[in-house]
Design a protein around this motif. Structure first.
Motif, PDB file in Angstrom:
ATOM      1  N   ALA A  30     -98.646  -8.554 -80.037  1.00  0.00           N
ATOM      2  CA  ALA A  30     -97.599  -7.629 -79.583  1.00  0.00           C
ATOM      3  C   ALA A  30     -97.547  -6.388 -80.470  1.00  0.00           C
ATOM      4  CB  ALA A  30     -96.244  -8.337 -79.582  1.00  0.00           C
ATOM      5  N   LEU A  31     -97.634  -6.602 -81.785  1.00  0.00           N
ATOM      6  CA  LEU A  31     -97.597  -5.489 -82.733  1.00  0.00           C
ATOM      7  C   LEU A  31     -98.801  -4.573 -82.530  1.00  0.00           C
ATOM      8  CD1 LEU A  31     -96.185  -4.214 -85.189  1.00  0.00           C
ATOM      9  CD2 LEU A  31     -97.605  -5.681 -86.655  1.00  0.00           C
ATOM     10  N   HIS A  32     -99.960  -5.178 -82.379  1.00  0.00           N
ATOM     11  CA  HIS A  32    -101.192  -4.409 -82.189  1.00  0.00           C
ATOM     12  C   HIS A  32    -101.152  -3.613 -80.891  1.00  0.00           C
ATOM     13  CE1 HIS A  32    -105.726  -4.283 -83.134  1.00  0.00           C
ATOM     14  NE2 HIS A  32    -105.489  -3.372 -82.207  1.00  0.00           N
ATOM     15  N   LYS A  58    -107.203 -19.262 -83.620  1.00  0.00           N
ATOM     16  CA  LYS A  58    -106.122 -20.082 -84.167  1.00  0.00           C
ATOM     17  C   LYS A  58    -105.224 -19.304 -85.108  1.00  0.00           C
ATOM     18  CE  LYS A  58    -108.456 -24.559 -83.750  1.00  0.00           C
ATOM     19  NZ  LYS A  58    -108.963 -25.757 -84.449  1.00  0.00           N
ATOM     20  N   ALA A  59    -105.806 -18.384 -85.869  1.00  0.00           N
ATOM     21  CA  ALA A  59    -105.022 -17.650 -86.870  1.00  0.00           C
ATOM     22  C   ALA A  59    -104.227 -16.488 -86.282  1.00  0.00           C
ATOM     23  CB  ALA A  59    -105.942 -17.127 -87.971  1.00  0.00           C
ATOM     24  N   THR A  60    -104.527 -16.113 -85.061  1.00  0.00           N
ATOM     25  CA  THR A  60    -103.830 -14.998 -84.415  1.00  0.00           C
ATOM     26  C   THR A  60    -102.549 -15.485 -83.740  1.00  0.00           C
ATOM     27  OG1 THR A  60    -105.890 -13.800 -84.003  1.00  0.00           O
ATOM     28  CG2 THR A  60    -103.990 -13.207 -82.659  1.00  0.00           C
ATOM     29  N   SER A  74    -103.744  -3.143 -72.286  1.00  0.00           N
ATOM     30  CA  SER A  74    -103.506  -2.884 -73.705  1.00  0.00           C
ATOM     31  C   SER A  74    -103.332  -4.185 -74.480  1.00  0.00           C
ATOM     32  CB  SER A  74    -102.251  -2.014 -73.861  1.00  0.00           C
ATOM     33  OG  SER A  74    -101.961  -1.792 -75.224  1.00  0.00           O
ATOM     34  N   ILE A  75    -102.645  -5.140 -73.883  1.00  0.00           N
ATOM     35  CA  ILE A  75    -102.451  -6.450 -74.522  1.00  0.00           C
ATOM     36  C   ILE A  75    -103.793  -7.179 -74.655  1.00  0.00           C
ATOM     37  CG2 ILE A  75    -101.403  -8.735 -74.239  1.00  0.00           C
ATOM     38  CD1 ILE A  75     -99.071  -7.250 -72.782  1.00  0.00           C
ATOM     39  N   LEU A  76    -104.598  -7.116 -73.616  1.00  0.00           N
ATOM     40  CA  LEU A  76    -105.915  -7.758 -73.662  1.00  0.00           C
ATOM     41  C   LEU A  76    -106.792  -7.135 -74.745  1.00  0.00           C
ATOM     42  CD1 LEU A  76    -106.874  -8.321 -69.914  1.00  0.00           C
ATOM     43  CD2 LEU A  76    -106.566 -10.077 -71.663  1.00  0.00           C
ATOM     44  N   ASP A  77    -106.763  -5.807 -74.832  1.00  0.00           N
ATOM     45  CA  ASP A  77    -107.559  -5.120 -75.859  1.00  0.00           C
ATOM     46  C   ASP A  77    -107.099  -5.525 -77.253  1.00  0.00           C
ATOM     47  OD1 ASP A  77    -109.023  -3.779 -73.934  1.00  0.00           O
ATOM     48  OD2 ASP A  77    -107.779  -1.970 -74.000  1.00  0.00           O
ATOM     49  N   ALA A  78    -105.789  -5.582 -77.426  1.00  0.00           N
ATOM     50  CA  ALA A  78    -105.226  -5.959 -78.728  1.00  0.00           C
ATOM     51  C   ALA A  78    -105.594  -7.399 -79.078  1.00  0.00           C
ATOM     52  CB  ALA A  78    -103.709  -5.785 -78.707  1.00  0.00           C
ATOM     53  N   SER A  94     -93.387  -5.270 -76.867  1.00  0.00           N
ATOM     54  CA  SER A  94     -92.539  -6.358 -77.355  1.00  0.00           C
ATOM     55  C   SER A  94     -93.230  -7.700 -77.113  1.00  0.00           C
ATOM     56  CB  SER A  94     -91.193  -6.349 -76.638  1.00  0.00           C
ATOM     57  OG  SER A  94     -91.354  -6.687 -75.269  1.00  0.00           O
ATOM     58  N   LYS A  95     -92.805  -8.686 -77.887  1.00  0.00           N
ATOM     59  CA  LYS A  95     -93.345 -10.032 -77.710  1.00  0.00           C
ATOM     60  C   LYS A  95     -93.011 -10.547 -76.308  1.00  0.00           C
ATOM     61  CE  LYS A  95     -93.420 -14.555 -80.010  1.00  0.00           C
ATOM     62  NZ  LYS A  95     -92.884 -15.334 -81.162  1.00  0.00           N
ATOM     63  N   ARG A  96     -91.849 -10.176 -75.825  1.00  0.00           N
ATOM     64  CA  ARG A  96     -91.433 -10.596 -74.489  1.00  0.00           C
ATOM     65  C   ARG A  96     -92.390 -10.032 -73.434  1.00  0.00           C
ATOM     66  NH1 ARG A  96     -85.435  -9.667 -71.735  1.00  0.00           N
ATOM     67  NH2 ARG A  96     -85.919 -10.647 -69.718  1.00  0.00           N
ATOM     68  N   THR A  97     -92.815  -8.797 -73.623  1.00  0.00           N
ATOM     69  CA  THR A  97     -93.755  -8.183 -72.680  1.00  0.00           C
ATOM     70  C   THR A  97     -95.072  -8.948 -72.670  1.00  0.00           C
ATOM     71  OG1 THR A  97     -92.789  -5.977 -72.975  1.00  0.00           O
ATOM     72  CG2 THR A  97     -95.041  -6.077 -72.125  1.00  0.00           C
ATOM     73  N   VAL A  98     -95.516  -9.355 -73.848  1.00  0.00           N
ATOM     74  CA  VAL A  98     -96.753 -10.135 -73.934  1.00  0.00           C
ATOM     75  C   VAL A  98     -96.610 -11.425 -73.135  1.00  0.00           C
ATOM     76  CG1 VAL A  98     -98.319 -11.402 -75.454  1.00  0.00           C
ATOM     77  CG2 VAL A  98     -97.409  -9.187 -76.178  1.00  0.00           C
ATOM     78  N   TYR A  99     -95.494 -12.125 -73.345  1.00  0.00           N
ATOM     79  CA  TYR A  99     -95.279 -13.396 -72.648  1.00  0.00           C
ATOM     80  C   TYR A  99     -95.067 -13.207 -71.144  1.00  0.00           C
ATOM     81  CZ  TYR A  99     -95.160 -16.439 -76.734  1.00  0.00           C
ATOM     82  OH  TYR A  99     -95.515 -17.184 -77.828  1.00  0.00           O
TER      83      TYR A  99
END
Length: 204
Positions: free
Chosen positions: A40-42, A32-34, A17-21, A46-51
């Motif tokens: 994480a929102l997309h 660069k702009a992302t 899901s993170i990769l798709d987002a 959570s941002k922690r989960t992404v990291y």
């Protein structure tokens, strides 16, 4: 060509899901702009989960390139046969290549990667290096065909590239550059015939 599916774990589902987002965010905003917050929102995590899955945006981008390149290995490998007619094998190779190149997921990833490779080529270098080290199944087929004398060439890798270039000219680049629709059955057949006959006439 059939792509094998396996049951994903909860962690693997989140990772996908993170990769798709990330892929969609990179495509719409650019690398660069992302931000990781955007991803994480997309992905609704959570941002922690992404990291936890990806320490940095660069790691995420590398995972996307690896995911795209590894699609070449999810298909059933066609091994050169000295019994099966050469033309039939080439047709099967072309059909598989077109099925892969026109997958919506493959096209979406390719758009992201090519857009960023122009501005930040280092982002894709590692993934491409890994792919080269593993070796392309298609190139392996052409190498085996040349070794057995089925095709007459000292540079089977270049012949494989010519074969794929014909296919990509109609079944990949128009979709990447012009957002053209995927070719229909009749168009695919014309491309297959063109690629196969090019090999048959020039290298047999």
């Amino acid at each position: 060509m059939e792509f094998k599916e396996k049951k994903l774990t909860r962690s693997e589902i989140k990772r996908a899901s993170i990769l798709d987002a990330a892929m969609e965010e990179f495509q719409h905003k650019g690398f660069k702009a992302t931000s990781m917050d955007d991803i994480a929102l997309h992905a609704s995590v959570s941002k922690r989960t992404v990291y936890n899955h990806f320490p940095s945006k660069e790691t995420l981008f590398h995972a996307i390139t690896t995911r795209m390149l590894m699609l070449f290995y999810t298909e059933e490998t066609i091994v050169f046969s000295d019994v099966m007619p050469l033309e039939e094998q080439l047709i099967e190779l072309a059909e598989n290549e077109i099925k892969l190149l026109t997958l919506p997921t493959f096209i979406a990833m390719a758009k992201v990667i090519f857009a960023e490779s122009i501005h930040s080529p280092h982002l894709v270098q590692n993934a491409v290096k890994e792919f080269d080290e593993k070796g392309s199944p298609l190139i392996s087929w052409f190498e085996a065909a040349a070794k057995q004398g089925a095709i007459k060439t000292q540079v089977p890798q270049q012949v494989a590239m010519q074969f794929v270039s014909v296919i990509k000219g109609f079944c990949f680049w128009p979709q990447i550059v012009k957002n053209a629709p995927a070719p229909d059955t009749q168009q695919r057949q014309l491309v297959i015939n063109m690629a196969v006959q090019m090999i048959m006439k020039q290298y047999t």
